[in-house]
Design an enzyme around this catalytic site. Structure first.
Site, mmCIF file in Angstrom:
data_model
loop_
_atom_site.group_PDB
_atom_site.id
_atom_site.type_symbol
_atom_site.label_atom_id
_atom_site.label_comp_id
_atom_site.label_asym_id
_atom_site.label_seq_id
_atom_site.Cartn_x
_atom_site.Cartn_y
_atom_site.Cartn_z
ATOM 1 N N TYR A 69 -31.919 -63.960 -36.027
ATOM 2 C CA TYR A 69 -32.433 -64.265 -34.688
ATOM 3 C C TYR A 69 -32.617 -65.779 -34.606
ATOM 4 O O TYR A 69 -33.468 -66.350 -35.283
ATOM 5 C CB TYR A 69 -33.763 -63.566 -34.414
ATOM 6 C CG TYR A 69 -33.709 -62.047 -34.395
ATOM 7 C CD1 TYR A 69 -32.511 -61.366 -34.160
ATOM 8 C CD2 TYR A 69 -34.845 -61.289 -34.596
ATOM 9 C CE1 TYR A 69 -32.476 -59.983 -34.130
ATOM 10 C CE2 TYR A 69 -34.812 -59.899 -34.563
ATOM 11 C CZ TYR A 69 -33.620 -59.257 -34.340
ATOM 12 O OH TYR A 69 -33.586 -57.882 -34.316
ATOM 13 N N PHE B 240 -35.233 -51.560 -28.718
ATOM 14 C CA PHE B 240 -35.105 -51.511 -27.258
ATOM 15 C C PHE B 240 -36.058 -50.450 -26.661
ATOM 16 O O PHE B 240 -35.657 -49.632 -25.823
ATOM 17 C CB PHE B 240 -33.665 -51.209 -26.825
ATOM 18 C CG PHE B 240 -32.672 -52.314 -27.093
ATOM 19 C CD1 PHE B 240 -33.083 -53.615 -27.330
ATOM 20 C CD2 PHE B 240 -31.295 -52.060 -27.081
ATOM 21 C CE1 PHE B 240 -32.160 -54.636 -27.572
ATOM 22 C CE2 PHE B 240 -30.368 -53.063 -27.317
ATOM 23 C CZ PHE B 240 -30.799 -54.351 -27.561
ATOM 24 N N PRO B 241 -37.330 -50.453 -27.080
ATOM 25 C CA PRO B 241 -38.261 -49.424 -26.562
ATOM 26 C C PRO B 241 -38.490 -49.526 -25.053
ATOM 27 O O PRO B 241 -38.848 -48.544 -24.419
ATOM 28 C CB PRO B 241 -39.560 -49.708 -27.329
ATOM 29 C CG PRO B 241 -39.462 -51.155 -27.719
ATOM 30 C CD PRO B 241 -38.004 -51.392 -28.000
ATOM 31 N N LEU B 242 -38.271 -50.729 -24.503
ATOM 32 C CA LEU B 242 -38.454 -50.924 -23.056
ATOM 33 C C LEU B 242 -37.120 -50.998 -22.338
ATOM 34 O O LEU B 242 -37.053 -51.362 -21.165
ATOM 35 C CB LEU B 242 -39.254 -52.213 -22.800
ATOM 36 C CG LEU B 242 -40.616 -52.291 -23.497
ATOM 37 C CD1 LEU B 242 -41.274 -53.654 -23.272
ATOM 38 C CD2 LEU B 242 -41.528 -51.166 -23.010
ATOM 39 N N PHE C 125 -32.807 -56.005 -23.195
ATOM 40 C CA PHE C 125 -32.794 -57.277 -22.457
ATOM 41 C C PHE C 125 -33.027 -57.075 -20.955
ATOM 42 O O PHE C 125 -33.533 -57.961 -20.276
ATOM 43 C CB PHE C 125 -31.458 -57.989 -22.669
ATOM 44 C CG PHE C 125 -31.278 -58.462 -24.081
ATOM 45 C CD1 PHE C 125 -31.967 -59.576 -24.535
ATOM 46 C CD2 PHE C 125 -30.438 -57.802 -24.954
ATOM 47 C CE1 PHE C 125 -31.820 -60.025 -25.836
ATOM 48 C CE2 PHE C 125 -30.278 -58.232 -26.258
ATOM 49 C CZ PHE C 125 -30.971 -59.341 -26.701
ATOM 50 N N THR C 126 -32.609 -55.928 -20.449
ATOM 51 C CA THR C 126 -32.888 -55.606 -19.044
ATOM 52 C C THR C 126 -33.804 -54.382 -19.032
ATOM 53 O O THR C 126 -33.343 -53.247 -19.146
ATOM 54 C CB THR C 126 -31.576 -55.284 -18.292
ATOM 55 O OG1 THR C 126 -30.662 -56.358 -18.501
ATOM 56 C CG2 THR C 126 -31.846 -55.106 -16.811
HETATM 57 N N1 LIG Z 1 -32.147 -53.180 -35.422
HETATM 58 C C1 LIG Z 1 -31.529 -53.662 -34.373
HETATM 59 O O1 LIG Z 1 -30.305 -53.612 -34.278
HETATM 60 C C2 LIG Z 1 -32.313 -54.241 -33.243
HETATM 61 C C3 LIG Z 1 -31.689 -54.508 -32.016
HETATM 62 C C4 LIG Z 1 -32.439 -55.021 -30.979
HETATM 63 C C5 LIG Z 1 -33.807 -55.277 -31.170
HETATM 64 N N2 LIG Z 1 -34.389 -55.032 -32.375
HETATM 65 C C6 LIG Z 1 -35.843 -55.254 -32.576
HETATM 66 O O2 LIG Z 1 -36.525 -54.465 -31.625
HETATM 67 C C7 LIG Z 1 -37.486 -55.267 -30.933
HETATM 68 C C8 LIG Z 1 -37.673 -54.729 -29.525
HETATM 69 O O3 LIG Z 1 -36.473 -54.810 -28.797
HETATM 70 P P1 LIG Z 1 -36.225 -55.901 -27.663
HETATM 71 O O4 LIG Z 1 -37.270 -56.937 -27.720
HETATM 72 O O5 LIG Z 1 -34.840 -56.327 -27.768
HETATM 73 O O6 LIG Z 1 -36.296 -55.040 -26.342
HETATM 74 P P2 LIG Z 1 -37.494 -54.311 -25.564
HETATM 75 O O7 LIG Z 1 -38.747 -54.387 -26.359
HETATM 76 O O8 LIG Z 1 -36.993 -52.989 -25.159
HETATM 77 O O9 LIG Z 1 -37.611 -55.182 -24.243
HETATM 78 C C9 LIG Z 1 -37.738 -56.577 -24.270
HETATM 79 C C10 LIG Z 1 -37.515 -57.057 -22.847
HETATM 80 O O10 LIG Z 1 -38.531 -56.531 -22.022
HETATM 81 C C11 LIG Z 1 -39.247 -57.589 -21.390
HETATM 82 N N3 LIG Z 1 -40.654 -57.167 -21.361
HETATM 83 C C12 LIG Z 1 -41.463 -56.953 -22.403
HETATM 84 N N4 LIG Z 1 -42.660 -56.534 -22.000
HETATM 85 C C13 LIG Z 1 -42.602 -56.468 -20.656
HETATM 86 C C14 LIG Z 1 -43.529 -56.101 -19.663
HETATM 87 N N5 LIG Z 1 -44.763 -55.686 -19.969
HETATM 88 N N6 LIG Z 1 -43.145 -56.152 -18.356
HETATM 89 C C15 LIG Z 1 -41.903 -56.549 -18.021
HETATM 90 N N7 LIG Z 1 -40.961 -56.917 -18.930
HETATM 91 C C16 LIG Z 1 -41.318 -56.874 -20.246
HETATM 92 C C17 LIG Z 1 -39.010 -58.807 -22.224
HETATM 93 O O11 LIG Z 1 -39.050 -59.974 -21.437
HETATM 94 P P3 LIG Z 1 -40.264 -61.058 -21.583
HETATM 95 O O12 LIG Z 1 -39.968 -61.855 -22.806
HETATM 96 O O13 LIG Z 1 -40.176 -61.829 -20.319
HETATM 97 O O14 LIG Z 1 -41.532 -60.266 -21.700
HETATM 98 C C18 LIG Z 1 -37.581 -58.555 -22.708
HETATM 99 O O15 LIG Z 1 -36.658 -58.944 -21.716
HETATM 100 C C19 LIG Z 1 -36.859 -56.673 -30.974
HETATM 101 O O16 LIG Z 1 -37.815 -57.656 -30.700
HETATM 102 C C20 LIG Z 1 -36.283 -56.694 -32.363
HETATM 103 O O17 LIG Z 1 -37.288 -57.061 -33.284
HETATM 104 C C21 LIG Z 1 -33.673 -54.505 -33.404
#
Ligand SMILES: NC(=O)c1ccc[n+]([C@@H]2O[C@H](COP(=O)([O-])OP(=O)(O)OC[C@H]3O[C@@H](n4cnc5c(N)ncnc54)[C@H](OP(=O)(O)O)[C@@H]3O)[C@@H](O)[C@H]2O)c1
Length: 298
Positions: free
Chosen positions: A70, A220-222, A225-226
């Protein structure tokens, strides 16, 4: 309504003394400038990124997910700057088996030399003598689990574990067959695959892992990226007096006791909102509505 107390508790990674709160934090969003989906380069606001990490930990988060690819290196360096010397109970989970191209692409890096180098990169950039948990991230397909032997890279990680550089091993982006193969080589403490309200391919796998006491950590729990936009989710959230993101996280936490969540954000405001999800009870009568978002009940 959102209750006053944390309802979700903690989880002990199997065969370890590592107990983490089920509400964790994913650090990937800290790399890159606002809106940059490449996870590339430093954040626009380094102090803001440090503030997010410090607030997460002071709010009780003791499970942080990261990777040296990252940035690359950026996220780990910010974690070190923000949190080192680390609290005793903090579990940092990193992952190996990818590297970044100059154009920001994600390139498989599964060879013995690349895996050893990746573990040392993580140790150096995090400022650690041993990594708590290293996930071997399968790269046969970058975006989803795909079959292929992980025996060779697992064997390398098991050697690094025997040398004391890696305390525990997890897997990411893997199939049930790959999990079984890995477990014949070394104990697996967690599996990190894509899973959320919409993406439900691992429903059966989660139950199997729960049976064996292995943590399941959905990425991607939320929605990634979108983040999710769903009328059903918004309606349920309004009924519960919560936000859609809080409902998405609370649904995951109620889905199975071995699920640990690592929502990612670069914003202290969003972090606070997300952490409150551990206090939210999703009543059984609305679970069916939420299940319908992903195409049906478990
Ligand atoms: N093993 C793998 O292949 C893999 C792949 C992807 C990710 N990951 C891990 O999984 C973690 C979680 O996934 P992720 O961060 O990609 O996706 P995510 O948690 O599903 O969503 C993150 C997105 O949601 C937005 N967000 C977060 N909280 C919010 C809220 N309360 N209201 C509105 N928007 C919100 C963030 O923007 P803002 O920054 O503006 O809040 C960001 O755009 C990553 O940080 C990473 O450590 C692992």
């Amino acid at each position: 309504m959102i209750e006053r107390t944390d309802r979700v508790g903690s989880f002990t990674l199997p065969g370890t003394s590592m107990t983490v709160n089920r509400m964790g934090y994913g650090a990937m969003q800290l790399a890159g400038r606002d809106g940059n989906k490449l996870v590339w380069g430093p954040p626009g606001d380094v102090d803001g990124a440090i503030a997010v990490l410090r607030e997460a930990v002071t709010s009780g988060v003791n499970h942080i997910d990261t990777a040296d690819f990252y940035g690359p290196h950026v996220t780990n360096q910010i974690i070190r700057k923000a949190l080192s010397p680390y609290p005793d109970d903090l579990v940092i989970v990193t992952k190996v088996s990818a590297r970044r191209g100059e154009d920001g692409s994600w390139i498989p890096a599964f060879s013995r030399e690349e895996l050893i180098a990746a573990v040392h990169d993580n140790l150096r950039n995090l400022g650690l003598d041993a990594l708590d948990v290293v996930n071997l991230r399968s790269m046969f397909s970058i975006h989803e689990p795909a079959e292929g032997s992980i025996e060779a890279p697992m064997t390398v990680l098991a050697e690094l574990q025997q040398k004391g550089l890696v305390r525990h091993i997890g897997l990411s982006n893997v199939t049930p067959a790959q999990i079984a193969q890995a477990r014949r080589i070394a104990p697996i403490v967690c599996v990190q695959n894509q899973y959320n309200l919409v993406c439900r391919a691992d429903d059966a796998l989660i139950a199997d892992l729960a049976h064996d006491g292995i943590a399941y950590v959905p990425f991607f729990p939320l929605g990634g990226f979108t983040p999710f936009q769903s009328d059903t989710l918004s309606e349920v959230a309004a009924r519960l007096g919560a936000t859609p993101m809080q409902v998405a996280l609370a649904w995951l936490l109620q889905r199975s006791p071995n699920i640990l969540v690592i929502p990612g954000t670069s914003s202290v405001e969003h972090l606070r909102e997300n952490l409150q999800a551990s206090r939210l009870q999703v009543p059984s009568e609305v679970i069916a509505d939420l299940d319908s978002i992903g195409g049906g009940p478990v």
